[in-house]
Design an enzyme around this catalytic site. Sequence first.
Site, PDB file in Angstrom:
ATOM      1  N   HIS A 233       2.300   4.082   6.179  1.00  0.00           N
ATOM      2  CA  HIS A 233       2.626   5.508   6.178  1.00  0.00           C
ATOM      3  C   HIS A 233       3.336   5.888   7.470  1.00  0.00           C
ATOM      4  CE1 HIS A 233      -0.428   5.232   3.006  1.00  0.00           C
ATOM      5  NE2 HIS A 233       0.266   6.219   2.456  1.00  0.00           N
TER       6      HIS A 233
ATOM      7  N   HIS B   7       4.894   3.121  -3.037  1.00  0.00           N
ATOM      8  CA  HIS B   7       3.681   2.337  -3.241  1.00  0.00           C
ATOM      9  C   HIS B   7       2.774   3.003  -4.270  1.00  0.00           C
ATOM     10  CE1 HIS B   7       2.691   5.134   0.066  1.00  0.00           C
ATOM     11  NE2 HIS B   7       1.462   5.126  -0.437  1.00  0.00           N
TER      12      HIS B   7
ATOM     13  N   CYS C 284      -8.260  11.034  -3.048  1.00  0.00           N
ATOM     14  CA  CYS C 284      -7.054  10.250  -3.303  1.00  0.00           C
ATOM     15  C   CYS C 284      -7.204   8.907  -2.607  1.00  0.00           C
ATOM     16  CB  CYS C 284      -5.815  10.959  -2.761  1.00  0.00           C
ATOM     17  SG  CYS C 284      -5.494  12.557  -3.515  1.00  0.00           S
TER      18      CYS C 284
ATOM     19  N   HIS D  11      -5.706   4.402  -2.670  1.00  0.00           N
ATOM     20  CA  HIS D  11      -4.790   3.344  -3.077  1.00  0.00           C
ATOM     21  C   HIS D  11      -5.570   2.200  -3.719  1.00  0.00           C
ATOM     22  CE1 HIS D  11      -3.001   5.470   0.366  1.00  0.00           C
ATOM     23  NE2 HIS D  11      -1.883   5.341  -0.323  1.00  0.00           N
TER      24      HIS D  11
ATOM     25  N   GLU E 198     -15.654   8.157   0.339  1.00  0.00           N
ATOM     26  CA  GLU E 198     -15.314   9.441   0.957  1.00  0.00           C
ATOM     27  C   GLU E 198     -16.364  10.511   0.720  1.00  0.00           C
ATOM     28  OE1 GLU E 198     -11.402  11.010   0.345  1.00  0.00           O
ATOM     29  OE2 GLU E 198     -10.468   9.027   0.379  1.00  0.00           O
TER      30      GLU E 198
ATOM     31  N   GLU F 150       4.762  10.602   2.368  1.00  0.00           N
ATOM     32  CA  GLU F 150       4.068   9.994   1.237  1.00  0.00           C
ATOM     33  C   GLU F 150       5.134   9.729   0.182  1.00  0.00           C
ATOM     34  OE1 GLU F 150       1.406   8.601   0.799  1.00  0.00           O
ATOM     35  OE2 GLU F 150      -0.245   9.613   1.806  1.00  0.00           O
TER      36      GLU F 150
ATOM     37  N   GLU G 248       4.850   7.934  -3.469  1.00  0.00           N
ATOM     38  CA  GLU G 248       3.861   7.280  -4.317  1.00  0.00           C
ATOM     39  C   GLU G 248       4.114   7.411  -5.815  1.00  0.00           C
ATOM     40  OE1 GLU G 248      -0.002   7.712  -1.405  1.00  0.00           O
ATOM     41  OE2 GLU G 248       0.245   9.225  -2.971  1.00  0.00           O
TER      42      GLU G 248
END
Length: 182
Positions: free
Chosen positions: A25, A32, A67, A69, A87, A114, A116
Amino acid sequence: MQTEHVILLNAQGVPTGTLEKYAAHTADTLLHLAFSSWLFNAKGQLLVTRRALSKKAWPGVWTNSVCGHPQLGESSEDAVIRRCRYELGVEITPPESIYPDFRYRATDPRGIVENEVCPVFAARTTSALQINDDEVMDYQWCDLADVLRGIDATPWAFSPWMVMQATNREARIRLSAFTQLK
């Protein structure tokens, strides 16, 4: 938690490699794979979270529930469950796809991008929250209709991905189904 990576994608969405998440990032973030999730409690309320100030992109910004990955070999649904536990310290129902083809690019005020392919999911919580302060600095359970009105009136007050997801007509319909009590 072990070091996370992002799965890099070409323009057609085909994986081309991986890169460490923090290094990925930058002002020139490569495309990604990610995911975004909206969580609802038994009362049909949406969990809105405020990103920790230590976050590299959009620190302190209000956003949807969680959110992240997916990692190599991990489904997006399993990644949602993993990040909810990490989280938010919460267990959830199996994530349901509400906006499978969401893709976006946005730049935060400090220049971090970002970029994505980011399928969007919704789920219900099945346990109490145990917030990880390194990830989330604040949270609120809200009525979805109030959040959507807030996004429509003041989109600048929320993460750009949350705004883009919430303004998609089909996603709004699917999210509304989660406000119904089970």
